[in-house]
Design a protein around this motif. Sequence first.
Motif, short mmCIF file in Angstrom:
data_model
loop_
_atom_site.label_atom_id
_atom_site.label_comp_id
_atom_site.label_asym_id
_atom_site.label_seq_id
_atom_site.Cartn_x
_atom_site.Cartn_y
_atom_site.Cartn_z
N ASN A 63 0.82 -1.21 0.00
CA ASN A 63 0.00 0.00 0.00
C ASN A 63 0.86 1.26 0.00
OD1 ASN A 63 -2.56 -1.08 -0.14
ND2 ASN A 63 -2.74 -1.35 2.06
N THR A 67 -0.14 3.99 -3.21
CA THR A 67 -0.70 5.35 -3.15
C THR A 67 0.06 6.35 -4.01
OG1 THR A 67 -1.59 4.92 -0.93
CG2 THR A 67 -1.33 7.22 -1.59
N HIS A 87 -10.68 9.16 -5.43
CA HIS A 87 -11.50 8.52 -4.40
C HIS A 87 -11.98 7.13 -4.81
CE1 HIS A 87 -11.50 12.31 -2.24
NE2 HIS A 87 -11.98 12.94 -3.30
N THR A 88 -12.17 6.93 -6.10
CA THR A 88 -12.73 5.66 -6.57
C THR A 88 -11.67 4.67 -7.04
OG1 THR A 88 -13.00 6.54 -8.82
CG2 THR A 88 -14.85 6.80 -7.30
N LYS A 90 -8.92 3.58 -5.61
CA LYS A 90 -8.29 2.71 -4.62
C LYS A 90 -9.32 2.20 -3.63
CE LYS A 90 -4.72 2.66 -1.02
NZ LYS A 90 -3.76 3.46 -0.24
N GLU A 91 -9.24 0.91 -3.37
CA GLU A 91 -10.13 0.31 -2.38
C GLU A 91 -9.77 0.82 -0.99
OE1 GLU A 91 -11.61 -4.16 -1.01
OE2 GLU A 91 -10.38 -3.88 -2.80
N LYS A 92 -10.79 1.17 -0.22
CA LYS A 92 -10.55 1.81 1.07
C LYS A 92 -9.96 0.86 2.11
CE LYS A 92 -14.06 5.41 0.49
NZ LYS A 92 -15.29 6.04 1.02
N ASN A 93 -10.44 -0.36 2.13
CA ASN A 93 -9.96 -1.33 3.13
C ASN A 93 -9.49 -2.60 2.42
OD1 ASN A 93 -10.69 0.19 5.60
ND2 ASN A 93 -12.77 -0.06 4.80
N PRO A 94 -8.34 -2.53 1.75
CA PRO A 94 -7.87 -3.69 0.99
C PRO A 94 -7.47 -4.85 1.90
CG PRO A 94 -6.16 -2.01 1.06
CD PRO A 94 -7.39 -1.40 1.67
N ARG A 95 -7.73 -6.06 1.44
CA ARG A 95 -7.35 -7.26 2.18
C ARG A 95 -6.52 -8.16 1.29
NH1 ARG A 95 -12.87 -9.75 4.22
NH2 ARG A 95 -13.36 -9.31 2.04
N GLN A 134 1.71 -7.70 -6.80
CA GLN A 134 0.65 -8.15 -5.90
C GLN A 134 0.45 -9.64 -6.13
OE1 GLN A 134 -3.24 -8.88 -5.85
NE2 GLN A 134 -2.25 -9.44 -3.93
N SER A 154 -5.71 -12.16 -11.28
CA SER A 154 -5.64 -10.80 -11.81
C SER A 154 -6.14 -10.78 -13.25
CB SER A 154 -4.21 -10.27 -11.75
OG SER A 154 -4.09 -9.05 -12.47
#
Length: 269
Positions: A63, A67, A87-88, A90-95, A134, A154
């Motif tokens: 991460n 960014t 804002h769109t 990047k996923e806010k809470n990536p796992r 990734q 992917s």
Amino acid sequence: MNNKNIQQNIKEKLNNNDLIITKADKNAGLVILNKNLYIEQTLRFFEDNNIKELKNNPMLSYNGKLTPTLKNCLPTLQKLLATINKHTIKEKNPRIPVLYSMIKLHKPDKKNYFQLEEEDVENIISLIKLITKQNFFAFWDKLYIMANGLPMGSSLSGVLADIYMDFIEKQIMIIPLSEFIVFWRRYVDDVFCIWSGNEKDLDSFLEILNSQFNVKFTLEKAIDNTINFLDLRIQLKLDETYNFEFDIYRKPTSTDVILFLMTLIILHI
């Protein structure tokens, strides 16, 4: 007995017998197998494909690179899709992706034009490099990383794999014994080849392929001048014409499942 009770009974039977349900490869249905066998076979795949266990969670480091890379590449991405914003994108809470194994049951109009500047090309290359890094995932509460190959799951991996296969095919045509190749056509990872040399030369050619490229080639030879390729049975006629005859081929594990006429289909996907 209602559906909830049925599901509960199935879950209990699976747990009591150390069983697991997973998908079969290529939508061939569901498979029930022993949980330990499932784990053992998956770990063997890791070992055969140079996938290493990780001791630390790589998500924070990834991460940290993600960014600033997305920020620098945002103008290029907006050329490809105008609705993208910071804002769109990047996923806010990536796992960490969780891997599950699929059992292999079979043998193996509108176009948009835009101008890319040199900076855009560099940004796209940066994004591709970032995506290919990734290549870590979780399996059975442990973390692993692929030392070779592309990230599983992917949407970009298939495109990059096809580009790589196109590259090595050009190299294949100039390696020793390639002069015996009369015909060579590939569909994804299946190749149909007509060989004019003898079987000893063919086996030697296979050894050369597997020693020079980071791709594992396997060989299936025709029997009685007939071979199955994809959904076709191809036969070479040994007469004065030397023509091919074609027939439909169905794998032994084919389910022949088709969609009902009134099934809801989302046409734009």
